[in-house]
Scaffold this motif. Sequence first.
Motif, PDB file in Angstrom:
ATOM      1  N   LYS A  37      66.205  45.562  55.868  1.00 46.38           N
ATOM      2  CA  LYS A  37      65.380  45.379  57.066  1.00 46.38           C
ATOM      3  C   LYS A  37      63.933  45.050  56.682  1.00 46.38           C
ATOM      4  CE  LYS A  37      68.038  48.262  60.204  1.00 46.38           C
ATOM      5  NZ  LYS A  37      68.025  49.418  61.094  1.00 46.38           N
ATOM      6  N   PHE A  38      63.422  45.746  55.683  1.00 47.78           N
ATOM      7  CA  PHE A  38      62.063  45.470  55.211  1.00 47.78           C
ATOM      8  C   PHE A  38      61.979  44.027  54.723  1.00 47.78           C
ATOM      9  CE2 PHE A  38      58.617  45.501  52.086  1.00 47.78           C
ATOM     10  CZ  PHE A  38      57.604  46.138  52.783  1.00 47.78           C
ATOM     11  N   ASP A  39      62.953  43.626  53.910  1.00 47.86           N
ATOM     12  CA  ASP A  39      62.963  42.256  53.373  1.00 47.86           C
ATOM     13  C   ASP A  39      63.011  41.225  54.494  1.00 47.86           C
ATOM     14  OD1 ASP A  39      62.991  43.429  50.854  1.00 47.86           O
ATOM     15  OD2 ASP A  39      65.137  43.084  50.537  1.00 47.86           O
ATOM     16  N   THR A  40      63.869  41.470  55.481  1.00 50.10           N
ATOM     17  CA  THR A  40      64.003  40.535  56.603  1.00 50.10           C
ATOM     18  C   THR A  40      62.713  40.472  57.408  1.00 50.10           C
ATOM     19  OG1 THR A  40      66.369  40.973  56.701  1.00 50.10           O
ATOM     20  CG2 THR A  40      65.376  39.964  58.644  1.00 50.10           C
ATOM     21  N   LEU A  41      62.081  41.610  57.620  1.00 48.28           N
ATOM     22  CA  LEU A  41      60.828  41.627  58.369  1.00 48.28           C
ATOM     23  C   LEU A  41      59.739  40.865  57.622  1.00 48.28           C
ATOM     24  CD1 LEU A  41      59.137  42.492  60.777  1.00 48.28           C
ATOM     25  CD2 LEU A  41      58.762  44.696  59.628  1.00 48.28           C
ATOM     26  N   ILE A  42      59.652  41.047  56.320  1.00 43.24           N
ATOM     27  CA  ILE A  42      58.636  40.318  55.544  1.00 43.24           C
ATOM     28  C   ILE A  42      58.872  38.818  55.636  1.00 43.24           C
ATOM     29  CG2 ILE A  42      57.699  39.914  53.227  1.00 43.24           C
ATOM     30  CD1 ILE A  42      56.886  42.622  54.603  1.00 43.24           C
ATOM     31  N   THR A  43      60.117  38.387  55.534  1.00 44.84           N
ATOM     32  CA  THR A  43      60.442  36.960  55.672  1.00 44.84           C
ATOM     33  C   THR A  43      60.031  36.451  57.046  1.00 44.84           C
ATOM     34  OG1 THR A  43      62.277  37.143  54.113  1.00 44.84           O
ATOM     35  CG2 THR A  43      62.330  35.272  55.640  1.00 44.84           C
ATOM     36  N   THR A  44      60.297  37.238  58.081  1.00 45.09           N
ATOM     37  CA  THR A  44      59.938  36.847  59.446  1.00 45.09           C
ATOM     38  C   THR A  44      58.422  36.762  59.617  1.00 45.09           C
ATOM     39  OG1 THR A  44      61.966  37.889  60.252  1.00 45.09           O
ATOM     40  CG2 THR A  44      60.262  37.411  61.890  1.00 45.09           C
ATOM     41  N   GLU A  47      57.198  33.593  58.132  1.00 41.05           N
ATOM     42  CA  GLU A  47      57.472  32.473  59.045  1.00 41.05           C
ATOM     43  C   GLU A  47      56.472  32.473  60.200  1.00 41.05           C
ATOM     44  OE1 GLU A  47      61.533  33.120  60.180  1.00 41.05           O
ATOM     45  OE2 GLU A  47      62.288  32.620  58.171  1.00 41.05           O
ATOM     46  N   LEU A  48      56.178  33.652  60.719  1.00 44.74           N
ATOM     47  CA  LEU A  48      55.170  33.781  61.775  1.00 44.74           C
ATOM     48  C   LEU A  48      53.826  33.267  61.275  1.00 44.74           C
ATOM     49  CD1 LEU A  48      53.960  34.828  64.452  1.00 44.74           C
ATOM     50  CD2 LEU A  48      53.958  37.122  63.432  1.00 44.74           C
ATOM     51  N   ASN A  49      53.461  33.609  60.058  1.00 41.02           N
ATOM     52  CA  ASN A  49      52.198  33.127  59.496  1.00 41.02           C
ATOM     53  C   ASN A  49      52.157  31.608  59.418  1.00 41.02           C
ATOM     54  OD1 ASN A  49      50.875  35.550  59.292  1.00 41.02           O
ATOM     55  ND2 ASN A  49      51.445  35.899  57.156  1.00 41.02           N
ATOM     56  N   ASP A  50      53.278  30.985  59.093  1.00 38.85           N
ATOM     57  CA  ASP A  50      53.325  29.520  59.082  1.00 38.85           C
ATOM     58  C   ASP A  50      53.007  28.962  60.470  1.00 38.85           C
ATOM     59  OD1 ASP A  50      54.009  29.455  56.387  1.00 38.85           O
ATOM     60  OD2 ASP A  50      56.162  29.240  56.766  1.00 38.85           O
ATOM     61  N   GLU A  63      46.220  34.896  59.950  1.00 33.53           N
ATOM     62  CA  GLU A  63      47.513  35.283  59.394  1.00 33.53           C
ATOM     63  C   GLU A  63      47.659  36.807  59.358  1.00 33.53           C
ATOM     64  OE1 GLU A  63      49.101  32.600  56.002  1.00 33.53           O
ATOM     65  OE2 GLU A  63      46.901  32.614  55.849  1.00 33.53           O
ATOM     66  N   ILE A  64      48.898  37.265  59.473  1.00 39.65           N
ATOM     67  CA  ILE A  64      49.217  38.690  59.381  1.00 39.65           C
ATOM     68  C   ILE A  64      49.213  39.063  57.901  1.00 39.65           C
ATOM     69  CG2 ILE A  64      50.907  40.484  59.916  1.00 39.65           C
ATOM     70  CD1 ILE A  64      49.830  38.950  62.409  1.00 39.65           C
ATOM     71  N   GLY A  65      48.446  40.058  57.541  1.00 40.52           N
ATOM     72  CA  GLY A  65      48.314  40.446  56.137  1.00 40.52           C
ATOM     73  C   GLY A  65      49.357  41.445  55.681  1.00 40.52           C
ATOM     74  N   HIS A  66      49.463  41.568  54.394  1.00 43.41           N
ATOM     75  CA  HIS A  66      50.441  42.472  53.783  1.00 43.41           C
ATOM     76  C   HIS A  66      50.033  43.935  53.888  1.00 43.41           C
ATOM     77  CE1 HIS A  66      47.453  41.723  50.685  1.00 43.41           C
ATOM     78  NE2 HIS A  66      47.824  42.853  50.126  1.00 43.41           N
ATOM     79  N   SER A  67      48.785  44.208  54.204  1.00 42.46           N
ATOM     80  CA  SER A  67      48.322  45.598  54.220  1.00 42.46           C
ATOM     81  C   SER A  67      49.038  46.454  55.272  1.00 42.46           C
ATOM     82  CB  SER A  67      46.809  45.661  54.441  1.00 42.46           C
ATOM     83  OG  SER A  67      46.474  45.136  55.710  1.00 42.46           O
ATOM     84  N   TYR A  68      49.580  45.837  56.304  1.00 43.51           N
ATOM     85  CA  TYR A  68      50.349  46.602  57.289  1.00 43.51           C
ATOM     86  C   TYR A  68      51.570  47.265  56.657  1.00 43.51           C
ATOM     87  CZ  TYR A  68      47.694  44.373  61.000  1.00 43.51           C
ATOM     88  OH  TYR A  68      46.683  43.954  61.817  1.00 43.51           O
ATOM     89  N   LYS A 102      55.471  32.080  73.810  1.00 38.90           N
ATOM     90  CA  LYS A 102      55.324  32.254  72.364  1.00 38.90           C
ATOM     91  C   LYS A 102      55.315  33.735  71.991  1.00 38.90           C
ATOM     92  CE  LYS A 102      53.756  29.130  69.668  1.00 38.90           C
ATOM     93  NZ  LYS A 102      52.982  28.098  69.028  1.00 38.90           N
ATOM     94  N   ILE A 103      54.667  34.544  72.798  1.00 39.23           N
ATOM     95  CA  ILE A 103      54.657  35.997  72.567  1.00 39.23           C
ATOM     96  C   ILE A 103      56.077  36.539  72.623  1.00 39.23           C
ATOM     97  CG2 ILE A 103      53.917  38.237  73.472  1.00 39.23           C
ATOM     98  CD1 ILE A 103      51.420  36.720  74.604  1.00 39.23           C
ATOM     99  N   GLU A 104      56.813  36.152  73.646  1.00 42.70           N
ATOM    100  CA  GLU A 104      58.190  36.625  73.803  1.00 42.70           C
ATOM    101  C   GLU A 104      59.076  36.149  72.654  1.00 42.70           C
ATOM    102  OE1 GLU A 104      59.546  35.607  77.725  1.00 42.70           O
ATOM    103  OE2 GLU A 104      58.072  36.907  78.685  1.00 42.70           O
ATOM    104  N   GLU A 105      58.915  34.898  72.265  1.00 45.09           N
ATOM    105  CA  GLU A 105      59.711  34.343  71.164  1.00 45.09           C
ATOM    106  C   GLU A 105      59.511  35.143  69.879  1.00 45.09           C
ATOM    107  OE1 GLU A 105      59.664  30.411  68.249  1.00 45.09           O
ATOM    108  OE2 GLU A 105      58.481  30.379  70.096  1.00 45.09           O
ATOM    109  N   TRP A 106      58.256  35.359  69.512  1.00 47.96           N
ATOM    110  CA  TRP A 106      57.984  36.044  68.246  1.00 47.96           C
ATOM    111  C   TRP A 106      58.222  37.545  68.337  1.00 47.96           C
ATOM    112  CZ3 TRP A 106      58.297  34.263  63.673  1.00 47.96           C
ATOM    113  CH2 TRP A 106      58.165  32.885  63.483  1.00 47.96           C
ATOM    114  N   SER A 107      58.037  38.126  69.492  1.00 47.65           N
ATOM    115  CA  SER A 107      58.359  39.543  69.662  1.00 47.65           C
ATOM    116  C   SER A 107      59.853  39.754  69.431  1.00 47.65           C
ATOM    117  CB  SER A 107      57.972  40.024  71.059  1.00 47.65           C
ATOM    118  OG  SER A 107      56.572  39.975  71.230  1.00 47.65           O
ATOM    119  N   GLU A 108      60.660  38.878  69.986  1.00 47.54           N
ATOM    120  CA  GLU A 108      62.107  38.973  69.807  1.00 47.54           C
ATOM    121  C   GLU A 108      62.503  38.768  68.342  1.00 47.54           C
ATOM    122  OE1 GLU A 108      66.080  39.558  70.490  1.00 47.54           O
ATOM    123  OE2 GLU A 108      64.383  40.023  71.787  1.00 47.54           O
ATOM    124  N   LYS A 109      61.901  37.786  67.686  1.00 50.81           N
ATOM    125  CA  LYS A 109      62.215  37.534  66.273  1.00 50.81           C
ATOM    126  C   LYS A 109      61.858  38.744  65.406  1.00 50.81           C
ATOM    127  CE  LYS A 109      61.828  32.505  66.248  1.00 50.81           C
ATOM    128  NZ  LYS A 109      61.144  31.340  65.668  1.00 50.81           N
TER     129      LYS A 109
END
Length: 115
Positions: A37-44, A47-50, A63-68, A102-109
């Motif tokens: 799950k962690f790996d999948t979230l990081i990949t997502t 993609e969000l950052n792109d 961009e969303i940083g890794h510090s979270y 866009k909010i709904e799309e990425w929230s769901e992803k």
Amino acid sequence: LAMIDYALRRRFSFYPMKPGFDSEGFKRYQFMFKNEKFDTLITTVKELNDTIVKDPSLGFGFEIGHSYFCNKTEATNEWLRAIVNHEIIPMLEEYWFDNKDKIEEWSEKLRTAIK
């Protein structure tokens, strides 16, 4: 707020920093969890950052940083849900306040990544 921003920029130098998801240190940290799950979230999030970088109203500085995702010894479901629901999604609501789709799309992803 803009006046404070300009005042700070006149007095300090700034160095742009990219999220460190692809750094060797973060990769070791991520591997330590052995958590799909962690790996999948990081990949997502990458993609969000792109998407954020390509958005003309945002760009690299948003961009969303890794510090979270740092300073834990275990990637629990509760922790991952908290990051998504209380950190990232509220930030996206600010970024795209005028684009509910866009909010709904990425929230769901993001939520799907940690199911």
